[in-house]
Design a protein around this motif. Sequence first.
Motif, PDB file in Angstrom:
ATOM      1  N   SER A 112      25.426  10.491  44.773  1.00 64.31           N
ATOM      2  CA  SER A 112      24.121   9.983  44.327  1.00 64.31           C
ATOM      3  C   SER A 112      23.047  10.075  45.405  1.00 64.31           C
ATOM      4  CB  SER A 112      24.259   8.547  43.830  1.00 64.31           C
ATOM      5  OG  SER A 112      24.931   8.513  42.593  1.00 64.31           O
TER       6      SER A 112
ATOM      7  N   TYR B 222      27.379  10.963  38.240  1.00 61.83           N
ATOM      8  CA  TYR B 222      26.586  10.454  39.360  1.00 61.83           C
ATOM      9  C   TYR B 222      25.223  11.151  39.435  1.00 61.83           C
ATOM     10  CZ  TYR B 222      30.172   7.561  41.648  1.00 61.83           C
ATOM     11  OH  TYR B 222      31.064   6.583  41.964  1.00 61.83           O
TER      12      TYR B 222
ATOM     13  N   THR C 124      21.578   9.481  38.995  1.00 61.07           N
ATOM     14  CA  THR C 124      20.597   9.640  40.057  1.00 61.07           C
ATOM     15  C   THR C 124      19.235  10.014  39.496  1.00 61.07           C
ATOM     16  OG1 THR C 124      22.298  10.298  41.635  1.00 61.07           O
ATOM     17  CG2 THR C 124      20.037  10.951  42.134  1.00 61.07           C
TER      18      THR C 124
END
Length: 500
Positions: A336, A404, A408
């Motif tokens: 991330s 992830y 993000t």
Amino acid sequence: MNETIQAGAAPDYPQLFGHPRPLWMLFMTEFWERFAFYSVSWALTLYIVAQFYHGNAAGQAWASAIFGAYTALIYGTGIFGGWVADKLIGYQRTILLGAVVMAAGLFALALPSRTMLLFGLALVIVGDGLFKPNISSMVGQLYARDDDRRDRGFTLFYMGINAGALLAPLLTGWMAAHFTHTPMQQNYRLVFLTAGVGMVFSLLWFWFGRRQLKDVGRPAPEQSSRVRVLWVALGALVGVPLVYLLMAKVGATGLQWILGLLFVVVAVALLAEAMRHDRVQVHRVLAMLIIFAFNVLFWMFYYQLGTSFNFLAENLVNRRMFGGWMFPVGWFQSVSPLAIIVLAPPLTLLWGWLGKRHREPSIPRKFGLGLIFNAVGFAILVFALSRLLGANGLIPFWPLVMCYVMQTLGELCLSPIGLSMVTKLAPPKLVGVAMGGWFMSLAVGGNLSGLVASRISGTHGMTAASALSGFAFSFWLLAGAGVVLLLISPLVNRLMHGVK
């Protein structure tokens, strides 16, 4: 607060790369604090299961509940830290005191007992509550209220946060596995010691760099007495056993009621202050509170990264790479921040390009997009668990990575924008309290994340079936909330009265 700041002006700072020079000092102070925070975040649940349950998956539920409570209280105490800075000793002194307390807690975590685990976490929580909301507030004070560089400044500051978050799992994960040539589960305490050193770096960076800030963050004349600092320090020491009892005795469900009550208190305080101004300020606070409510849902599922995603990676993801090398579980949490560092500049340019054409999404629409992107991340995991589960009971490596990345994108749509939004919409005399309210919404979401993760793990640990059910629920709730926010965004925009 300094009178020029209340009026919307800012000191005339030397510029560096198009922004006030003190921004970069705050950038590095936050970098080291986030390094410390994320070192603990990736290791905490894994450490609890390994140290206190001898690796038995039955410990996942308690570990998740502790992580959720820890995350919640980290942000929940921000409201008190904001009040201390606004009303008692100023921003700079509050940040320095918080750094000292947090560093002490990180070193205490290295002592291997449940009591010291919870005591160390309590120190970290109290210290970060003093530190975190106030350094974010100071970024906003570097710019005049109508300075169009403010959003970009917060995005750059957010990259500092994520540079620390990127380095933490990579460095401390490697150190835990290799530094003393013993198995990783015996070296989580080394992670906590390294985090403590990182926090000392943060303290020193701010101590020596704070002169750059000029009058910003310094105590007002009536706050200048050092006796006030002593009283605040004593109050922090009293707060530590209270936080300890919240984690050890009250539990996640009871804590949720307390956090909800505190959130209501913050809302009432902000509305009462707004009513002393005019109808426009009242509307702006209402818009901010609506955004806070949707923010809770985003972080409720985002913070699965420290709990259910960790256990998914450890037990249900094929981490075997080329040559038989096993990708460390903790390194997933560097995905991330790496994605943020890569994606934040082009996304900032995209917002600027759209802004010049009067097509940039409004604040509530960006939040709606953030919820949708988070939902897509869970959709990828649902697809993997339902369609890609192998005979070995593992899903491929890439779905968790892509989850992830999608989260993000969602985070970039709302988190740096949210920090800037608070400084624009809050009543000028309660910017610190409003920033504490922002972190309170993260606190409520963080505690709920632990409850969700505990439910997914159950009494015997996470299974593919429990993960599929929990992640499907997460997808539908996030997607529904995102659509609702996009639909009501015109109303929220009207409440904001021209704030962009």
